[in-house]
Design an enzyme around this catalytic site. Structure first.
Site, PDB file in Angstrom:
ATOM      1  N   ARG A 234     -16.327 -41.340 135.768  1.00  0.00           N
ATOM      2  CA  ARG A 234     -16.207 -42.706 135.263  1.00  0.00           C
ATOM      3  C   ARG A 234     -15.082 -43.383 136.041  1.00  0.00           C
ATOM      4  O   ARG A 234     -14.061 -42.758 136.339  1.00  0.00           O
ATOM      5  CB  ARG A 234     -15.884 -42.731 133.766  1.00  0.00           C
ATOM      6  CG  ARG A 234     -17.078 -42.469 132.850  1.00  0.00           C
ATOM      7  CD  ARG A 234     -18.088 -43.625 132.848  1.00  0.00           C
ATOM      8  NE  ARG A 234     -19.201 -43.390 131.935  1.00  0.00           N
ATOM      9  CZ  ARG A 234     -20.366 -42.840 132.293  1.00  0.00           C
ATOM     10  NH1 ARG A 234     -20.563 -42.471 133.527  1.00  0.00           N
ATOM     11  NH2 ARG A 234     -21.330 -42.687 131.401  1.00  0.00           N
ATOM     12  N   ASP A 258     -18.947 -43.171 143.059  1.00  0.00           N
ATOM     13  CA  ASP A 258     -20.212 -43.664 142.515  1.00  0.00           C
ATOM     14  C   ASP A 258     -19.936 -44.541 141.295  1.00  0.00           C
ATOM     15  O   ASP A 258     -20.844 -45.184 140.779  1.00  0.00           O
ATOM     16  CB  ASP A 258     -21.118 -42.494 142.109  1.00  0.00           C
ATOM     17  CG  ASP A 258     -22.481 -42.972 141.634  1.00  0.00           C
ATOM     18  OD1 ASP A 258     -23.124 -43.741 142.397  1.00  0.00           O
ATOM     19  OD2 ASP A 258     -22.902 -42.621 140.511  1.00  0.00           O
ATOM     20  N   GLU A 263     -16.618 -51.799 137.085  1.00  0.00           N
ATOM     21  CA  GLU A 263     -18.052 -51.931 137.395  1.00  0.00           C
ATOM     22  C   GLU A 263     -18.830 -52.711 136.331  1.00  0.00           C
ATOM     23  O   GLU A 263     -19.887 -53.268 136.612  1.00  0.00           O
ATOM     24  CB  GLU A 263     -18.700 -50.552 137.600  1.00  0.00           C
ATOM     25  CG  GLU A 263     -18.832 -49.701 136.351  1.00  0.00           C
ATOM     26  CD  GLU A 263     -19.517 -48.355 136.625  1.00  0.00           C
ATOM     27  OE1 GLU A 263     -18.983 -47.565 137.421  1.00  0.00           O
ATOM     28  OE2 GLU A 263     -20.582 -48.111 136.028  1.00  0.00           O
ATOM     29  N   HIS A 295     -23.140 -46.597 141.049  1.00  0.00           N
ATOM     30  CA  HIS A 295     -23.508 -45.796 139.873  1.00  0.00           C
ATOM     31  C   HIS A 295     -24.973 -45.356 139.969  1.00  0.00           C
ATOM     32  O   HIS A 295     -25.769 -45.641 139.067  1.00  0.00           O
ATOM     33  CB  HIS A 295     -23.271 -46.601 138.574  1.00  0.00           C
ATOM     34  CG  HIS A 295     -23.008 -45.729 137.382  1.00  0.00           C
ATOM     35  ND1 HIS A 295     -22.063 -46.012 136.440  1.00  0.00           N
ATOM     36  CD2 HIS A 295     -23.571 -44.553 136.987  1.00  0.00           C
ATOM     37  CE1 HIS A 295     -22.072 -45.061 135.505  1.00  0.00           C
ATOM     38  NE2 HIS A 295     -22.985 -44.168 135.830  1.00  0.00           N
TER      39      HIS A 295
HETATM   40  P1  NAD Z   1     -19.597 -31.967 130.099  1.00  0.00           P
HETATM   41  O1  NAD Z   1     -19.211 -32.370 128.704  1.00  0.00           O
HETATM   42  O2  NAD Z   1     -20.571 -30.862 130.275  1.00  0.00           O
HETATM   43  O3  NAD Z   1     -18.273 -31.578 130.931  1.00  0.00           O
HETATM   44  C1  NAD Z   1     -17.072 -32.290 130.843  1.00  0.00           C
HETATM   45  C2  NAD Z   1     -15.942 -31.291 131.007  1.00  0.00           C
HETATM   46  O4  NAD Z   1     -14.721 -32.022 130.984  1.00  0.00           O
HETATM   47  C3  NAD Z   1     -15.864 -30.253 129.868  1.00  0.00           C
HETATM   48  O5  NAD Z   1     -15.787 -28.949 130.406  1.00  0.00           O
HETATM   49  C4  NAD Z   1     -14.606 -30.638 129.115  1.00  0.00           C
HETATM   50  O6  NAD Z   1     -13.939 -29.529 128.535  1.00  0.00           O
HETATM   51  C5  NAD Z   1     -13.787 -31.286 130.217  1.00  0.00           C
HETATM   52  N1  NAD Z   1     -12.757 -32.159 129.698  1.00  0.00           N
HETATM   53  C6  NAD Z   1     -12.840 -33.068 128.692  1.00  0.00           C
HETATM   54  N2  NAD Z   1     -11.657 -33.673 128.501  1.00  0.00           N
HETATM   55  C7  NAD Z   1     -10.803 -33.130 129.400  1.00  0.00           C
HETATM   56  C8  NAD Z   1      -9.443 -33.349 129.714  1.00  0.00           C
HETATM   57  N3  NAD Z   1      -8.703 -34.218 129.019  1.00  0.00           N
HETATM   58  N4  NAD Z   1      -8.887 -32.642 130.708  1.00  0.00           N
HETATM   59  C9  NAD Z   1      -9.621 -31.734 131.402  1.00  0.00           C
HETATM   60  N5  NAD Z   1     -10.928 -31.485 131.163  1.00  0.00           N
HETATM   61  C10 NAD Z   1     -11.507 -32.175 130.179  1.00  0.00           C
HETATM   62  O7  NAD Z   1     -20.092 -33.309 130.788  1.00  0.00           O
HETATM   63  P2  NAD Z   1     -20.940 -33.437 132.152  1.00  0.00           P
HETATM   64  O8  NAD Z   1     -22.381 -33.483 131.823  1.00  0.00           O
HETATM   65  O9  NAD Z   1     -20.435 -32.455 133.125  1.00  0.00           O
HETATM   66  O10 NAD Z   1     -20.539 -34.928 132.581  1.00  0.00           O
HETATM   67  C11 NAD Z   1     -19.206 -35.260 132.912  1.00  0.00           C
HETATM   68  C12 NAD Z   1     -19.069 -36.758 133.025  1.00  0.00           C
HETATM   69  O11 NAD Z   1     -19.803 -37.230 134.157  1.00  0.00           O
HETATM   70  C13 NAD Z   1     -19.695 -37.551 131.857  1.00  0.00           C
HETATM   71  O12 NAD Z   1     -18.827 -37.639 130.734  1.00  0.00           O
HETATM   72  C14 NAD Z   1     -19.968 -38.899 132.456  1.00  0.00           C
HETATM   73  O13 NAD Z   1     -18.869 -39.769 132.246  1.00  0.00           O
HETATM   74  C15 NAD Z   1     -20.109 -38.601 133.953  1.00  0.00           C
HETATM   75  N6  NAD Z   1     -21.487 -38.852 134.426  1.00  0.00           N
HETATM   76  C16 NAD Z   1     -21.687 -39.718 135.462  1.00  0.00           C
HETATM   77  C17 NAD Z   1     -22.982 -39.983 135.906  1.00  0.00           C
HETATM   78  C18 NAD Z   1     -23.269 -40.917 137.071  1.00  0.00           C
HETATM   79  O14 NAD Z   1     -24.393 -41.401 137.194  1.00  0.00           O
HETATM   80  N7  NAD Z   1     -22.322 -41.167 137.956  1.00  0.00           N
HETATM   81  C19 NAD Z   1     -24.057 -39.369 135.274  1.00  0.00           C
HETATM   82  C20 NAD Z   1     -23.813 -38.464 134.252  1.00  0.00           C
HETATM   83  C21 NAD Z   1     -22.523 -38.217 133.826  1.00  0.00           C
END
Ligand code: NAD
Length: 335
Positions: A234, A258, A263, A295
């Site tokens: 994000r 991305d 945005e 994105h």
């Molecule tokens: P996920 O929940 O599987 O993984 C997120 C990880 O971050 C977890 O292991 C969690 O423990 C860790 N985490 C949370 N808070 C934390 C902190 N304060 N410090 C350190 N680690 C922390 O989620 P995911 O499916 O891997 O997705 C991650 C992020 O990617 C989503 O939340 C979303 O914002 C972003 N995303 C972007 C797109 C895109 O199109 N660019 C698409 C999907 C997801």
């Protein structure tokens, strides 16, 4: 169920219609949900939103007044919804917790490879019949150290891919994933140490109060000179102004984005004929070592199919009076 799909993009409508098989009455609008556009939802049981929509307190209160009972997000991240307000007003919220971590991780790798091997500049030169190779030198990924911040679903796929390139892996997360340690030799460490040692840093944490502007001046100071920074998580996980300073000083060797802090209201539309007042993105665009996509990491056939299927599944559950497995509650609230 009567459903209004906000921020509907042409490319996703066929996927949603195919998944729906005419069970629910879907109405598509290109408008993003906000307190100004909430009134479009009058008469709908449910709304579906994406990452550029906003469901803060006022918007949710309006949706409630207009009779909306359900919000289903077509995204993993739900930092744009005030779950507390939704819960207080008895509006149920669900997301798509996983649609394709491969889509996002592979896009992060695409940004990394394009930056490291200077593909955009190289292609530009070739398209102008300039076959000079000066200033196109990259480095082997083999044996380099990659820092993965957030080792959840997407971070895990990123780890697997980078391990395949022969990279050493450093991880930072509030919860360690032992499978990554066993399979790919990932070493968990502090944020500072990860920054001290990583040649490449890739961000995969959700946007929360804790991760907001996580990558700031202080942490950039800890990074290796010439580090490549990739953000597909994000936009607000990084402080864009601090990162621009890092680029100017050469501390950050290349930046792949991305997602972008500002945005909302900018991405997902053709602004090429508009006057842009956003000087931050113009500054970023001016760097030859910055590569930005709007994105679109989620934009694969598999991801769009899964997003549509899960969105319809969430609606099916609510329609038949059940809870969905993807229900988001205030306890999970991230920001
Ligand atoms: P996920 O929940 O599987 O993984 C997120 C990880 O971050 C977890 O292991 C969690 O423990 C860790 N985490 C949370 N808070 C934390 C902190 N304060 N410090 C350190 N680690 C922390 O989620 P995911 O499916 O891997 O997705 C991650 C992020 O990617 C989503 O939340 C979303 O914002 C972003 N995303 C972007 C797109 C895109 O199109 N660019 C698409 C999907 C997801």
């Amino acid at each position: 169920m009567n459903v209004l799909i906000y921020s509907a993009k042409d490319f996703e409508i066929p996927y949603l219609e195919a998944a729906n098989t005419k069970k629910h009455k879907l109405t598509f609008t290109k408008e993003a949900l906000s307190s100004e556009t909430a009134m479009l939802a009058v008469g709908f049981d449910a709304v579906s939103i994406f990452s550029a929509d906003e469901a803060w307190v006022i918007t949710i209160e309006k949706l409630k007044d207009f009779g909306v009972k359900y919000i289903t997000l077509r995204s993993v991240g739900y930092d744009n919804v005030n779950l507390r307000a939704a819960s207080r007003l008895d509006i149920r919220v669900a997301n798509v917790p996983e649609y394709s971590p491969y889509a996002i991780a592979e896009h992060a790798v695409a940004l990394l490879l394009a930056l490291n091997r200077k593909l955009i500049e190289s292609n530009f030169r070739v398209s102008h019949y300039n076959f000079n190779l000066n200033n196109l030198v990259g480095f082997d990924l083999n044996n380099k150290t990659v820092g993965i911040i957030g080792t959840g679903k997407i971070g895990a796929v990123m780890s697997k891919i980078m391990h395949g390139f022969g990279c050493k892996l450093l991880g930072y997360d509030i919860e360690e994933n032992s499978a990554l340690k066993d399979q790919y030799g990932m070493q968990y460490t502090t944020l500072e140490q990860l920054c001290n040692k990583a040649d490449i840093i890739s961000l995969h944490v959700p946007l929360t109060t804790e991760t907001h502007q996580l990558i700031n001046e202080d942490l950039i100071y800890e990074m290796k000179d010439g580090v490549i920074l990739i953000n597909t998580a994000r936009g607000a996980v990084i402080n864009t102004e601090d990162v621009i300073e890092g680029l100017k000083r050469g501390k950050i060797g290349a930046l792949g984005l991305d997602v972008y802090e500002n945005e909302k209201g900018l991405f997902f539309k053709d602004r090429s004929q508009n006057f842009l007042s956003d000087t931050l993105i113009m500054t970023l665009n001016a760097f030859p070592n910055v590569l930005i996509t709007g994105h679109h990491a989620f934009l694969t056939d598999e991801a769009l199919t899964n997003i549509a299927d899960t969105t319809i599944y969430n609606l099916d559950c609510w329609d038949s009076g059940k809870e969905t497995d993807n229900e988001l509650t205030d306890i999970n609230e991230s920001s």
